[in-house]
Design a protein around this motif. Structure first.
Motif, PDB file in Angstrom:
ATOM      1  N   LEU A  96      28.497  45.074  79.021  1.00 18.14           N
ATOM      2  CA  LEU A  96      27.170  45.669  79.043  1.00 18.14           C
ATOM      3  C   LEU A  96      27.070  46.749  80.115  1.00 18.14           C
ATOM      4  N   ALA A  97      27.616  46.464  81.287  1.00 16.66           N
ATOM      5  CA  ALA A  97      27.591  47.446  82.375  1.00 16.66           C
ATOM      6  C   ALA A  97      28.374  48.698  81.987  1.00 16.66           C
ATOM      7  N   ARG A  98      29.514  48.507  81.349  1.00 15.24           N
ATOM      8  CA  ARG A  98      30.334  49.642  80.920  1.00 15.24           C
ATOM      9  C   ARG A  98      29.585  50.491  79.891  1.00 15.24           C
ATOM     10  N   ARG A  99      28.939  49.830  78.939  1.00 21.07           N
ATOM     11  CA  ARG A  99      28.195  50.560  77.904  1.00 21.07           C
ATOM     12  C   ARG A  99      27.012  51.309  78.489  1.00 21.07           C
ATOM     13  N   LYS A 100      26.337  50.699  79.458  1.00 24.29           N
ATOM     14  CA  LYS A 100      25.217  51.379  80.113  1.00 24.29           C
ATOM     15  C   LYS A 100      25.704  52.618  80.853  1.00 24.29           C
ATOM     16  N   ALA A 101      26.835  52.497  81.536  1.00 22.19           N
ATOM     17  CA  ALA A 101      27.392  53.633  82.271  1.00 22.19           C
ATOM     18  C   ALA A 101      27.777  54.750  81.308  1.00 22.19           C
ATOM     19  N   ALA A 111      26.477  55.329  78.334  1.00 25.38           N
ATOM     20  CA  ALA A 111      25.252  55.915  77.795  1.00 25.38           C
ATOM     21  C   ALA A 111      24.611  56.851  78.815  1.00 25.38           C
ATOM     22  N   LYS A 112      24.633  56.448  80.069  1.00 26.11           N
ATOM     23  CA  LYS A 112      24.060  57.278  81.126  1.00 26.11           C
ATOM     24  C   LYS A 112      24.856  58.569  81.271  1.00 26.11           C
ATOM     25  N   ALA A 113      26.175  58.472  81.216  1.00 26.45           N
ATOM     26  CA  ALA A 113      27.020  59.651  81.330  1.00 26.45           C
ATOM     27  C   ALA A 113      26.786  60.602  80.158  1.00 26.45           C
ATOM     28  N   ARG A 114      26.636  60.039  78.962  1.00 29.06           N
ATOM     29  CA  ARG A 114      26.370  60.880  77.791  1.00 29.06           C
ATOM     30  C   ARG A 114      25.024  61.577  77.912  1.00 29.06           C
ATOM     31  N   ALA A 115      24.032  60.858  78.396  1.00 31.61           N
ATOM     32  CA  ALA A 115      22.689  61.427  78.524  1.00 31.61           C
ATOM     33  C   ALA A 115      22.695  62.573  79.525  1.00 31.61           C
ATOM     34  N   THR A 116      23.379  62.415  80.643  1.00 31.58           N
ATOM     35  CA  THR A 116      23.405  63.473  81.647  1.00 31.58           C
ATOM     36  C   THR A 116      24.233  64.653  81.158  1.00 31.58           C
TER      37      THR A 116
END
Length: 51
Positions: A29-34, A36-41
């Motif tokens: 979950l932490a990896r997926r959140k990271a 997603a955050k990287a993609r968004a930025t």
């Protein structure tokens, strides 16, 4: 004789298996959140460069 060792091993391995699954799920979950955050930025940065 097999009855003596079977229940003990299954009980302990079940708990450790659950702990391993919880840790794996949390890490995933932490990896997926990271990601997603990287993609968004990166998407935000691309949009700003074009305009």
């Amino acid at each position: 004789m097999a009855d003596k060792t079977s229940p003990k091993k299954h009980g302990k391995s079940g708990e450790t298996r659950e702990d391993r699954l919880k840790a794996s799920l949390k890490a995933n979950l932490a990896r997926r959140k990271a990601q997603a955050k990287a993609r968004a930025t990166s998407d935000d940065n691309v949009g700003k460069d074009e305009g």
